[in-house]
Enzyme design. Structure first.
Site, short mmCIF file in Angstrom:
data_model
loop_
_atom_site.label_atom_id
_atom_site.label_comp_id
_atom_site.label_asym_id
_atom_site.label_seq_id
_atom_site.Cartn_x
_atom_site.Cartn_y
_atom_site.Cartn_z
N SER A 151 -7.76 13.04 -48.52
CA SER A 151 -8.97 12.23 -48.53
C SER A 151 -8.77 11.08 -49.51
O SER A 151 -8.06 11.21 -50.50
CB SER A 151 -10.15 13.10 -48.96
N ASN A 207 0.82 -1.22 0.00
CA ASN A 207 0.00 0.00 0.00
C ASN A 207 0.85 1.27 0.00
O ASN A 207 0.57 2.22 -0.74
CB ASN A 207 -0.95 0.00 1.20
N GLU A 211 -7.96 18.02 -35.36
CA GLU A 211 -9.23 17.35 -35.06
C GLU A 211 -9.04 16.24 -34.02
O GLU A 211 -9.86 16.07 -33.11
CB GLU A 211 -9.83 16.75 -36.33
N LYS A 215 -8.73 17.58 -51.25
CA LYS A 215 -8.79 17.80 -49.82
C LYS A 215 -7.42 17.83 -49.14
O LYS A 215 -6.51 17.09 -49.50
CB LYS A 215 -9.63 16.70 -49.14
N THR A 250 -16.38 37.94 -31.20
CA THR A 250 -17.18 37.43 -30.08
C THR A 250 -18.40 36.82 -30.73
O THR A 250 -18.84 37.30 -31.79
CB THR A 250 -17.62 38.55 -29.10
N HIS A 251 -18.92 35.73 -30.14
CA HIS A 251 -20.04 34.99 -30.75
C HIS A 251 -19.68 34.53 -32.17
O HIS A 251 -20.57 34.36 -32.99
CB HIS A 251 -21.31 35.83 -30.79
N1 ARG Z 1 -1.67 -3.52 -7.45
C1 ARG Z 1 -2.09 -2.77 -6.31
C2 ARG Z 1 -2.51 -1.35 -6.74
O1 ARG Z 1 -2.17 -0.98 -7.81
C3 ARG Z 1 -1.00 -2.69 -5.32
C4 ARG Z 1 -1.45 -2.54 -3.90
C5 ARG Z 1 -2.06 -3.80 -3.44
N2 ARG Z 1 -2.39 -3.75 -2.07
C6 ARG Z 1 -3.25 -4.61 -1.54
N3 ARG Z 1 -3.48 -4.49 -0.29
N4 ARG Z 1 -3.87 -5.50 -2.28
O2 ARG Z 1 -3.16 -0.64 -6.03
#
Ligand code: ARG
Length: 461
Positions: A276, A109, A289, A282, A154-155
């Site tokens: 085109s 995490n 775009e 063209k 404008t517009h």
């Molecule tokens: N692959 C996960 C992500 O991108 C990584 C973190 C995973 N953590 C867990 N507690 N499963 O968020």
């Protein structure tokens, strides 16, 4: 092989594994993942959580993996759960127990929050370089066309005379703001979440400041829950990019109009236009775009991120794995758009005679005609009325203010004299708009120089 075996009695279902896996899109952060791990291992060694020799062995192992990936000797294992799992498994395969010690005092995490920041920080830097280039091209073109009169709208109705240089500098201002939004986003993302652990920090005596400084961050994050669950930096970057794309899209729209035979204010270089398959005559502004079209997907990326984060409880939730595809797509799209757009703009040829012609036909000097009467002492509102009547008379009699005989002027208002023709000449009208921010050629040159100096300063030139 999963990292989290132990509690489980079965292998993960194959389809679920594919659904759960993020390696297909997070493997692009492999370098950052390894850099983060090296800093983490170095810090663990410095703090005595790992012994020095072990920490060094881990770092050398990680360096080896990185160079093997870069040389192509080690392919990414696409069946791995994510990039973090892949690297740790590879390290363990190479080093045995030492590899298994890397994840001490860390969670995926805080690791993924770190990788995201490291990776996006680099991409911000790259986008800033491209935007700087774009603004430079605009300034140089603006200097070149500082005196070329065109109708301002404008517009989408002809309104008052401006110069092409002034019009271009309007975009320079927008992209300069985009640049500063990217700088802000980069600065705020530049803090290190490592040490937040899964959500509650760790009992190990980490030196979070050391990890942060090894990785070039301004410092560590200050709340472990926020450290792992903050994705503001993704939303903020995507927002900055989306705004920038909206600017590019408006500019593209104007370029598309200007390329039409109805305007013919500019001509795109052949190298940046397409033909085109059926209509031999063209020449299409496809790049502009496409940029306009791709703006939609980037707005979508921002919406994805905002909607994904909305309502998530603290701390990490798997929903957040979805941050990457959205923010990466926003970054990639702006990057690609600028790659095509900047040289297209740089080689775009302006056709000042056509701009001048369009400026002459639409009574865009009517305000200046009214101002002329104000100069003769008439209150502006009365001068406005007289000029309105003059314009109506001209339209009915197929005249313009430039061609209208003095007698007719005087029939509408005694205050008109021979000097009115000079007062309403387009050059005079433009040159007179010298107020700060106005389109007078000298202003345009001054503004272009000012903006170029800002860019020089940003780049430390
Ligand atoms: N692959 C996960 C992500 O991108 C990584 C973190 C995973 N953590 C867990 N507690 N499963 O968020």
């Amino acid at each position: 092989m999963k990292l989290w075996t132990g509690r489980f009695h079965k292998e993960l279902d194959k389809t679920t594994n594919d659904f759960n896996s993020s390696i297909s899109f997070d493997s692009r952060m492999v370098k950052e993942d390894i850099q983060g791990s090296i800093a983490h291992a170095t810090m663990l060694g410095a703090c005595g959580v790992l012994d020095k020799a072990e920490s060094e062995k881990i770092c050398a192992g990680l360096e080896g993996i990185l160079s093997d990936i870069e040389s192509g000797a080690l392919p990414i294992d696409m069946s791995a759960e994510d990039v973090h799992t892949f690297i740790e498994a590879e390290l363990t395969a190479r080093l045995g127990d030492s590899g298994k010690r890397l994840h001490t005092a860390r969670s995926r995490n805080d690791q993924v929050a770190l990788d995201d920041r490291l990776y996006l920080r680099g991409r911000c830097e790259e986008l800033r370089g491209q935007l700087t280039e774009l603004v430079r091209v605009l300034c140089h073109k603006a200097e070149e066309h500082a005196g070329d009169v065109m109708p301002g709208y404008t517009h989408l109705q002809r309104a008052q005379p401006i110069t092409f240089g002034h019009h271009l500098m309007a975009y320079a201002e927008m992209f300069l703001r985009d640049l500063s939004r990217l700088e802000d986003a980069q600065r705020r993302m530049n803090v290190c979440p490592l040490g937040s652990g899964a959500l509650a920090g760790t009992t190990y005596p980490l030196d979070r400041g050391l990890t942060a400084s090894l990785l070039g961050f301004d410092g560590p994050t200050h709340n472990s829950l926020d450290g792992v669950s903050d994705r503001d930096f993704c939303m903020e970057l995507a927002a900055a990019i989306a705004i920038c794309m909206v600017h590019l899209s408006r500019f593209s729209e104007e370029i598309i109009l200007w390329c039409s035979w109805e305007f013919k204010f500019v001509e795109l270089d052949d190298a940046f236009s397409t033909g085109s398959s059926i209509m031999p005559q063209k020449k299409n502004p496809d790049i502009a775009e496409l940029v306009r079209g791709k703006t939609g997907r980037v707005v979508g990326d921002l919406t994805t991120l905002l909607t994904m984060m909305k309502g998530l409880p603290l701390a990490y939730n798997k929903d957040m794995q979805e941050d990457k595809e959205a923010v990466f797509d926003a970054v990639d799209t702006l990057h690609m758009c600028l790659l095509a757009f900047v040289p297209m703009l740089d080689t775009m040829k302006a056709l000042p005679e056509n701009m001048r012609k369009a400026a002459a036909g639409g009574f865009i000097n009517a305000t200046d005609c009214a101002d002329y009467l104000v100069g003769k002492g008439l209150p502006f509102r009365d001068a406005y009325k007289v000029t309105g009547a003059l314009v109506a008379w001209c339209i009915d009699h197929h005249e313009t203010l430039e061609t209208l005989p003095l007698a007719e002027y005087r029939a509408h208002c005694e205050l008109f004299g021979e000097d009115v023709y000079d007062a309403i000449s387009l050059e005079r009208c433009v040159n007179g708009r010298r107020v700060l921010g106005g389109p007078a050629p000298e202003n345009v040159r001054r503004e272009a120089a000012r903006v170029l100096a800002i860019l020089d300063e940003k780049e430390g030139k």
